[in-house]
Motif scaffolding. Structure first.
Motif, PDB file in Angstrom:
ATOM      1  N   ALA A 121      16.871   4.744  64.202  1.00 33.48           N
ATOM      2  CA  ALA A 121      15.481   5.193  64.044  1.00 33.48           C
ATOM      3  C   ALA A 121      15.366   6.615  64.580  1.00 33.48           C
ATOM      4  CB  ALA A 121      14.542   4.262  64.795  1.00 33.48           C
ATOM      5  N   GLY A 122      14.252   7.256  64.290  1.00 34.34           N
ATOM      6  CA  GLY A 122      14.071   8.655  64.688  1.00 34.34           C
ATOM      7  C   GLY A 122      13.530   9.398  63.484  1.00 34.34           C
ATOM      8  N   TRP A 123      13.962  10.647  63.284  1.00 34.22           N
ATOM      9  CA  TRP A 123      13.472  11.349  62.078  1.00 34.22           C
ATOM     10  C   TRP A 123      14.576  11.554  61.045  1.00 34.22           C
ATOM     11  CZ3 TRP A 123      14.668  16.631  61.132  1.00 34.22           C
ATOM     12  CH2 TRP A 123      15.250  17.304  62.204  1.00 34.22           C
ATOM     13  N   ASP A 124      15.807  11.845  61.471  1.00 33.07           N
ATOM     14  CA  ASP A 124      16.909  11.835  60.507  1.00 33.07           C
ATOM     15  C   ASP A 124      18.201  11.456  61.193  1.00 33.07           C
ATOM     16  OD1 ASP A 124      18.374  11.882  58.276  1.00 33.07           O
ATOM     17  OD2 ASP A 124      18.035  13.996  57.773  1.00 33.07           O
ATOM     18  N   PRO A 125      18.632  10.211  61.084  1.00 32.62           N
ATOM     19  CA  PRO A 125      18.054   9.141  60.267  1.00 32.62           C
ATOM     20  C   PRO A 125      16.724   8.653  60.832  1.00 32.62           C
ATOM     21  CG  PRO A 125      19.817   8.277  61.637  1.00 32.62           C
ATOM     22  CD  PRO A 125      19.846   9.766  61.797  1.00 32.62           C
ATOM     23  N   GLY A 126      15.911   8.109  59.944  1.00 30.13           N
ATOM     24  CA  GLY A 126      14.616   7.596  60.348  1.00 30.13           C
ATOM     25  C   GLY A 126      13.578   7.950  59.303  1.00 30.13           C
ATOM     26  N   MET A 127      12.562   8.737  59.698  1.00 27.20           N
ATOM     27  CA  MET A 127      11.460   9.054  58.778  1.00 27.20           C
ATOM     28  C   MET A 127      11.957   9.774  57.522  1.00 27.20           C
ATOM     29  SD  MET A 127       9.311   7.504  60.446  1.00 27.20           S
ATOM     30  CE  MET A 127       8.059   7.668  59.173  1.00 27.20           C
ATOM     31  N   PHE A 128      12.955  10.647  57.666  1.00 30.16           N
ATOM     32  CA  PHE A 128      13.503  11.307  56.471  1.00 30.16           C
ATOM     33  C   PHE A 128      14.165  10.281  55.542  1.00 30.16           C
ATOM     34  CE2 PHE A 128      14.230  16.144  57.428  1.00 30.16           C
ATOM     35  CZ  PHE A 128      12.882  16.299  57.672  1.00 30.16           C
ATOM     36  N   SER A 129      14.865   9.309  56.123  1.00 26.32           N
ATOM     37  CA  SER A 129      15.553   8.299  55.316  1.00 26.32           C
ATOM     38  C   SER A 129      14.542   7.519  54.475  1.00 26.32           C
ATOM     39  CB  SER A 129      16.310   7.315  56.208  1.00 26.32           C
ATOM     40  OG  SER A 129      16.920   7.984  57.289  1.00 26.32           O
ATOM     41  N   THR A 280      11.340  12.247  68.354  1.00 27.30           N
ATOM     42  CA  THR A 280      12.272  11.142  68.111  1.00 27.30           C
ATOM     43  C   THR A 280      11.909   9.942  68.989  1.00 27.30           C
ATOM     44  OG1 THR A 280      13.997  12.721  67.558  1.00 27.30           O
ATOM     45  CG2 THR A 280      14.732  10.495  68.136  1.00 27.30           C
ATOM     46  N   SER A 281      11.644  10.206  70.253  1.00 27.30           N
ATOM     47  CA  SER A 281      11.292   9.145  71.197  1.00 27.30           C
ATOM     48  C   SER A 281      10.002   8.450  70.792  1.00 27.30           C
ATOM     49  CB  SER A 281      11.124   9.738  72.590  1.00 27.30           C
ATOM     50  OG  SER A 281      12.320  10.348  73.007  1.00 27.30           O
ATOM     51  N   SER A 282       9.060   9.231  70.286  1.00 25.55           N
ATOM     52  CA  SER A 282       7.789   8.677  69.856  1.00 25.55           C
ATOM     53  C   SER A 282       8.011   7.709  68.682  1.00 25.55           C
ATOM     54  CB  SER A 282       6.894   9.846  69.443  1.00 25.55           C
ATOM     55  OG  SER A 282       5.563   9.549  69.662  1.00 25.55           O
ATOM     56  N   VAL A 283       8.948   8.063  67.796  1.00 27.36           N
ATOM     57  CA  VAL A 283       9.307   7.178  66.682  1.00 27.36           C
ATOM     58  C   VAL A 283       9.982   5.916  67.227  1.00 27.36           C
ATOM     59  CG1 VAL A 283      10.691   6.956  64.568  1.00 27.36           C
ATOM     60  CG2 VAL A 283       9.518   9.123  65.066  1.00 27.36           C
TER      61      VAL A 283
END
Ligand code: NDP
Length: 326
Positions: A121-129, A280-283
């Motif tokens: 999880a996070g932004w990439d990988p994560g929200m971008f994915s 990232t931590s917030s995600v």
């Protein structure tokens, strides 16, 4: 209901960011920070408790979700499988090429223990994915483009700091503005990895280390640097501290495609992050909420962001979300 009890495993940038994010989420409470170092040496904000990592086993009943804040290169591959056998976990594992391996390594212990382990999880990988998957599914005749930066990449900085001879260092990823303009205009250009970004490193050497040897180890590093044009600049510790201490990042995910011969569609998702680790931590904290709900619903084993319904991230009820957000 009762608040979600969170433990933090590893107290670096993400560990501090998770602590800050918990303070912004009234349905969460921090049980404690767990570290491999002497807990007394950590300077913890806000009166939080620090424990040695060895004490984690005593806390299996008072932590709902343990957020793993170790590095992807060596910490998470070791800690992920061990901790997923005892806790529901969330991690930010970002070595893209090794995600299937990491998934398998945490899936077995998590499944056997009836725990839920959300990886990457996070932004990439994560929200971008997530945005890449939406783009592909919604506009199947098209192309997906991801651009990063300009920003300091934690994964890459972490990797260069582990190179023998490196005392400290940071890495910036820089996207090509020409490439972005073409994509935004719906041109669907074919871009090589090298045409999309360059990587720039600022390194402080250990005393007596060879600059040429260090440079060679960095630019040839598999998965991290070998497919890019990378420049390595050698600087002193003071310059590093004064000019390279904030951690901005961000980037773009585009899907550019056609729904018919007449009509093009361009989808753009962008992030402009003042602090990569804090975002990232917030995600990670929002995904901890989802993991808590999924585990209670019997959804155990390894999961990725693709397996998590968006409503589960919210502290609001499904009824409230339907009324407010649809
Ligand atoms: P850090 O290097 O700050 O921390 C990693 C671990 O190192 C900590 O958990 C801590 O473990 C230890 N550590 C931290 N500071 C010190 C210190 N001063 N001395 C000794 N040990 C220390 O990494 P980040 O928190 O910045 O990032 C962690 C990972 O997050 C990265 O490797 C990256 O892969 C991932 N990430 C993922 C993103 C995504 O979008 N998916 C985005 C950003 C990062 P301990 O307390 O046990 O010693």
């Amino acid at each position: 209901g009762a608040s979600i009890r969170i433990g933090i495993a590893g107290y670096g940038n993400l560990g501090r960011g998770v602590q800050a994010a918990i303070a912004k989420n009234p349905d969460m409470e921090l049980v404690g920070v767990f570290t491999r170092r002497d807990p007394a040496t950590l300077s913890l904000a806000g009166g939080a408790s620090a424990f040695h990592m060895d004490e984690l086993a005593k806390h299996t009943d008072d932590i709902d979700v343990l957020i793993l804040c170790g590095g992807s290169k060596t910490d998470l591959p070791e800690q992920g499988p061990v901790l997923a056998a005892k806790f529901n976990t969330v991690d930010s594992f970002d070595t893209h090429a090794k995600i299937p391996e990491h998934f398998a390594a945490v899936d077995a212990p998590a499944t056997a223990a009836g725990k839920t382990a959300l990886i990457s999880a996070g932004w990439d990988p994560g929200m971008f994915s997530i945005n890449r998957v939406y783009g592909e599914a919604l506009v199947p005749d098209g192309q997906t483009y991801t651009f990063w930066g300009r920003g300091l990449s934690q994964g890459h900085s972490d990797a260069i700091r582990r190179v023998p001879g490196v005392a400290a260092g940071v890495q910036y990823t820089i996207p090509s503005t020409e490439a972005i303009a073409k994509v935004r205009a719906g041109e669907r250009p074919t871009l090589s990895t090298r045409e999309k970004h360059v990587r720039e490193c600022f390194v402080v050497l250990d005393e007596g280390a060879s600059a040429e040897t260090v440079r060679e180890s960095i630019v040839t590093m598999e998965h991290y640097f070998d497919q890019y044009d990378t420049t390595v600049n050698f600087i002193d510790a003071l310059t590093l501290a004064s000019e390279h201490s904030s951690m901005p990042h961000g980037g773009f995910v585009f899907r550019s495609g056609n729904t018919s011969d007449e009509h093009a569609q361009v989808i753009e998702y962008s992030l402009a992050l003042g602090s990569n680790p804090e975002f990232t931590s917030s995600v990670l904290v929002a995904y901890a909420r989802a993991v808590h709900k999924m585990n209670k619903a019997g959804q155990v084993g390894a999961k990725t962001v693709f397996d998590v319904a968006p409503g589960l991230l919210s502290p609001k009820s499904p009824e409230q979300l339907r009324a407010e957000q649809l």
